[in-house]
Scaffold this active site. Structure first.
Site, PDB file in Angstrom:
ATOM      1  N   GLY A  71       0.826  -1.209   0.000  1.00  0.00           N
ATOM      2  CA  GLY A  71       0.000   0.000   0.000  1.00  0.00           C
ATOM      3  C   GLY A  71       0.853   1.248   0.000  1.00  0.00           C
ATOM      4  O   GLY A  71       1.798   1.357   0.781  1.00  0.00           O
ATOM      5  N   ASN A 102       6.471  -5.483   6.092  1.00  0.00           N
ATOM      6  CA  ASN A 102       7.192  -6.686   6.503  1.00  0.00           C
ATOM      7  C   ASN A 102       7.199  -7.771   5.424  1.00  0.00           C
ATOM      8  O   ASN A 102       8.146  -8.548   5.338  1.00  0.00           O
ATOM      9  CB  ASN A 102       6.723  -7.218   7.869  1.00  0.00           C
ATOM     10  CG  ASN A 102       5.227  -7.318   7.962  1.00  0.00           C
ATOM     11  OD1 ASN A 102       4.563  -7.490   6.942  1.00  0.00           O
ATOM     12  ND2 ASN A 102       4.698  -7.206   9.157  1.00  0.00           N
ATOM     13  N   THR A 138       5.149   1.628   6.260  1.00  0.00           N
ATOM     14  CA  THR A 138       3.804   1.099   6.483  1.00  0.00           C
ATOM     15  C   THR A 138       3.006   2.039   7.372  1.00  0.00           C
ATOM     16  O   THR A 138       3.489   2.462   8.425  1.00  0.00           O
ATOM     17  CB  THR A 138       3.812  -0.315   7.116  1.00  0.00           C
ATOM     18  OG1 THR A 138       2.506  -0.575   7.649  1.00  0.00           O
ATOM     19  CG2 THR A 138       4.802  -0.444   8.259  1.00  0.00           C
ATOM     20  N   ASP A 192       0.624   1.133   9.023  1.00  0.00           N
ATOM     21  CA  ASP A 192       0.191   0.333  10.180  1.00  0.00           C
ATOM     22  C   ASP A 192       1.167   0.414  11.348  1.00  0.00           C
ATOM     23  O   ASP A 192       0.822   0.037  12.465  1.00  0.00           O
ATOM     24  CB  ASP A 192       0.028  -1.134   9.773  1.00  0.00           C
ATOM     25  CG  ASP A 192      -1.164  -1.343   8.867  1.00  0.00           C
ATOM     26  OD1 ASP A 192      -2.029  -0.443   8.813  1.00  0.00           O
ATOM     27  OD2 ASP A 192      -1.235  -2.393   8.209  1.00  0.00           O
ATOM     28  N   GLY A 223      -5.755  -0.645   9.756  1.00  0.00           N
ATOM     29  CA  GLY A 223      -4.880  -1.369  10.677  1.00  0.00           C
ATOM     30  C   GLY A 223      -5.423  -2.761  10.920  1.00  0.00           C
ATOM     31  O   GLY A 223      -6.268  -2.943  11.768  1.00  0.00           O
ATOM     32  N   GLU A 261     -10.309  -1.388  11.817  1.00  0.00           N
ATOM     33  CA  GLU A 261     -10.886  -2.367  10.897  1.00  0.00           C
ATOM     34  C   GLU A 261     -10.532  -3.794  11.325  1.00  0.00           C
ATOM     35  O   GLU A 261     -11.185  -4.745  10.938  1.00  0.00           O
ATOM     36  CB  GLU A 261     -10.376  -2.128   9.475  1.00  0.00           C
ATOM     37  CG  GLU A 261      -8.861  -2.307   9.340  1.00  0.00           C
ATOM     38  CD  GLU A 261      -8.318  -2.062   7.940  1.00  0.00           C
ATOM     39  OE1 GLU A 261      -9.091  -1.825   7.006  1.00  0.00           O
ATOM     40  OE2 GLU A 261      -7.074  -2.106   7.796  1.00  0.00           O
ATOM     41  N   TYR A 278      -8.983   4.973   1.931  1.00  0.00           N
ATOM     42  CA  TYR A 278      -7.659   5.199   1.348  1.00  0.00           C
ATOM     43  C   TYR A 278      -7.114   6.603   1.572  1.00  0.00           C
ATOM     44  O   TYR A 278      -5.914   6.834   1.412  1.00  0.00           O
ATOM     45  CB  TYR A 278      -7.687   4.831  -0.134  1.00  0.00           C
ATOM     46  CG  TYR A 278      -7.854   3.346  -0.320  1.00  0.00           C
ATOM     47  CD1 TYR A 278      -6.756   2.495  -0.176  1.00  0.00           C
ATOM     48  CD2 TYR A 278      -9.097   2.767  -0.553  1.00  0.00           C
ATOM     49  CE1 TYR A 278      -6.903   1.127  -0.294  1.00  0.00           C
ATOM     50  CE2 TYR A 278      -9.247   1.392  -0.670  1.00  0.00           C
ATOM     51  CZ  TYR A 278      -8.149   0.572  -0.548  1.00  0.00           C
ATOM     52  OH  TYR A 278      -8.277  -0.780  -0.645  1.00  0.00           O
ATOM     53  N   LEU A 279      -7.986   7.552   1.926  1.00  0.00           N
ATOM     54  CA  LEU A 279      -7.485   8.909   2.179  1.00  0.00           C
ATOM     55  C   LEU A 279      -6.477   8.906   3.327  1.00  0.00           C
ATOM     56  O   LEU A 279      -5.603   9.766   3.380  1.00  0.00           O
ATOM     57  CB  LEU A 279      -8.643   9.862   2.493  1.00  0.00           C
ATOM     58  CG  LEU A 279      -9.692  10.012   1.383  1.00  0.00           C
ATOM     59  CD1 LEU A 279     -10.741  11.037   1.785  1.00  0.00           C
ATOM     60  CD2 LEU A 279      -9.050  10.403   0.058  1.00  0.00           C
ATOM     61  N   GLN A 280      -6.588   7.941   4.223  1.00  0.00           N
ATOM     62  CA  GLN A 280      -5.645   7.856   5.346  1.00  0.00           C
ATOM     63  C   GLN A 280      -4.206   7.721   4.874  1.00  0.00           C
ATOM     64  O   GLN A 280      -3.287   8.197   5.529  1.00  0.00           O
ATOM     65  CB  GLN A 280      -5.976   6.646   6.222  1.00  0.00           C
ATOM     66  CG  GLN A 280      -7.276   6.778   6.964  1.00  0.00           C
ATOM     67  CD  GLN A 280      -7.731   5.453   7.547  1.00  0.00           C
ATOM     68  OE1 GLN A 280      -7.402   5.128   8.668  1.00  0.00           O
ATOM     69  NE2 GLN A 280      -8.475   4.676   6.793  1.00  0.00           N
TER      70      GLN A 280
END
Lengths: 410, 410
Positions: A16, A117, A145, A147, A190, A246, A309-311
């Site tokens: 991503g 990862n 990432t 996350d 996440g 999520e 996806y704006l995040q």
């Protein structure tokens, strides 16, 4: 410069995209050029980019970045998304063989892979194949990432900018929700790690501003307790803002979202696709409407937004993140030109968030095998009870996002 | 100053908040204070705010704004959401009677209501009740709506900022979607009017950047044609970004979203709640996955984001919008202190977007009855075929949002 293998360097961006993954690309390119890459006699003959990561590399889709103008690089660095294109492919052993074959074919001796990862695991496998074949190939993983789930790092590039978006969005949305009172659920990215959802806590402006409840995957989600939590806040204030990952799961480790998504579409990584679907938020919304409906009365006003996806692409990067994402790219390039090493780059902190010292970062090399395919979770000291994060988390996160715009209330 | 009725002024903010509705609140307060409101001998004795609009007014929940410090007003103006609180209540005749009674009780002679077309209708009814009762009450509607659907106005405060968010989001998301190719649906606010969805066109950076397809409620939505449109772009580019209004409807005027939302929750206005649900995006996503799945193959990667409430509360207002939202508030205050008038404020444009002249706005008074409860739609000249907007729309919209951040691509 030490005695280095002569050949091309190649760079790819995997997984991503983030708001700063191009900073890392530019950091590697600039670092290699600063070491003379492409100049006559320099061991690094060219700097190549993979179109759509290893998918492009294995299909001869390469772009020459050796002479790309600096002003264009700077504009690219400031743009979100993966400038070279990315992929969701997770190479298995056979795929890694093809990657290695492509490296031999294009005389590649320096392999840089910006990703999470899974990407570090790809680097590790390709590196081992090259070692086995006696082909000198230096492999570098450059961390990325949203996350924030790479082990050995204080945090990962991409996370601070995504956290900045989440905190800003929750702060503005908290005012919106308080002004036209209701129950508001915000679903945040996440899958396994709750860092990004936790960052919503930075939205708070004093007592009783949202988010009032924060649910991360590290704490087992209990549906009944969730309803009670919300009822308690709603009864007291007349509104309630909720941040939910999520990736929330029950005490058996089963994903609440996956169970609720009837037509879940698994991606190539074997993960159920929760991003890009409003299903979890809508299901939690329906749950609250039915459970909190007074006998004979109307259900409360409940709304859910899935930030989506704006995040990861909102074009207002955290300044710290932009600098560090560039920095880890340059650090990886410096490792490559320093001699016979491979590895990934970890970000550390000069002084702990508890020290009172100003924030400053350090970079260091870590072994690919020490981080490949491992997932970091929120440590217990960042979690407060079953529906909140701790002050320690806020002290950890605040320097990364930079100040969140203050929003006045009446 | 002309001979004005002596009493208090009251201000309320109704309906969905925007990024600039507090600018209008502050504009009214500043305008009235500039005319001496609250000073000894001034006919306007106090400036009051309604907590949660007419709901607060009818429950004696008023806040005195007469002496609120200027620096606090300025900070409030810059914050999204309704600072006084808002409501979804749509007063009927009986409710309007209670509003009028509350005005009498609190000796209110100046009534300002910031809102959309429902709010202008409330102003109109309360004004008529006062006239019938021989009670001097000046009623002013101050326009606000992200939907841009008020008649007689070139555009409405709130729209330019929401359009700025939509265009910025679509531009960043277009890069994200091109970098990790797939089909991406973005669902955008606007139940009846497509202006906000149309603003996604400002995201484009040259040919073939998204959004590739734009669907507004003013063009009948045909599911089969939609699938063909997407297939055509996807086959050509390998990815496709789609902007779709939450209010799309079929050729019989039936809402595509409402039909797809099984447990649709109607709000007090009788509108099916499409905002705050991911149902439309997810349903369109499922449709494309099933229709575009090759025989024996995997469905394409399809994702949907519903931009949701961030569209109206993101704290980065269009500079033009911030100025004009303040301006219409001050203009309404100036009308109130100018004598025996009521009305709403319409924004005009000094020169048409086609003139080549720089953008400049004008304000004028319009009759409440001329705009109350009427809805403006996208005019045909703003629409291009069945899945795009025209260059005329882009020329219309660009000066309103201000420049959208350029994002470099490789």
């Amino acid at each position: 410069m030490p005695d280095l293998a002569r050949g091309a360097a190649v760079i790819g961006q995997s997984g991503g995209p983030t708001a700063v993954i191009n900073q890392s690309l530019v950091g590697v390119v600039q670092g290699l050029r600063a070491a003379g890459a492409g100049a006559p006699g320099n061991p690094i003959t060219r700097v190549l980019g993979m179109r759509h990561a290893v998918r492009g590399l294995t299909h001869d889709q390469l772009v020459d970045l050796t002479d790309i103008p600096d002003d264009r690089l700077e504009r690219l660095a400031a743009a979100p998304s993966a400038g070279l294109g990315s992929t969701r492919d997770k190479p298995d052993a056979e795929y890694c063989q093809r990657i290695f074959a492509a490296c031999e074919k294009h005389d590649i001796r320096y392999f840089f892979y910006v990703g999470g990862n899974d990407s570090s695991d790809t680097c590790r496998i390709v590196n081992e194949l090259a070692n086995k074949a006696g082909y000198e190939l230096r492999c570098f993983h450059v961390p990325k990432t949203v996350d924030n789930d790479l082990v050995l790092s204080d945090h990962t590039p991409g996370f601070p900018s995504a956290a900045r978006f989440v905190a800003t969005a929750c702060r503005a949305d908290a005012l919106d929700n308080a002004s036209i009172p209701g129950i508001k659920i915000n679903v945040i990215m996440g899958r396994h790690a709750g860092f990004l959802t936790a960052a919503s806590a930075l939205a708070r402006q004093g007592d009783d501003t949202g988010p009032h409840l924060i649910y991360v995957p590290e704490v087992a989600f209990d549906t009944e307790r969730f309803v009670q939590d919300v009822a308690k806040v709603y009864d007291r204030l007349g509104y309630c803002q909720i941040a939910v990952s999520e990736g929330i799961q029950d005490d058996k480790g089963e994903s609440i979202g996956a169970a609720l998504i009837k037509d879940g579409q698994a991606d190539a990584h074997g993960n159920v696709q929760l991003s890009g679907s409003g299903a979890l938020g809508d299901a939690l919304s329906d749950l609250l409407k039915s459970k909190l409906k007074p006998a004979g009365g109307k259900p409360p006003r409940v709304r859910a937004d899935t930030f989506g996806y704006l995040q990861r692409c909102w074009p207002d990067a955290s300044p710290v993140d932009a600098i560090e994402a560039r920095g880890v790219g340059r650090f990886a390039a410096a490792l490559a030109t320093s001699g016979d090493v491979d590895g990934s780059v970890a970000i550390g902190r000069v002084a702990s968030p508890e020290s009172g010292q100003p924030y400053a970062a350090t970079y260091r090399r870590v072994e690919l095998s020490d981080i490949a395919a491992k997932t970091r979770h929120m440590p217990p000291e960042f979690i407060d009870g079953t529906n909140n994060v701790s002050d320690a988390f806020i002290r950890y996160c605040e320097p990364l996002t930079g100040p969140i715009v203050p929003l006045e209330r009446l």
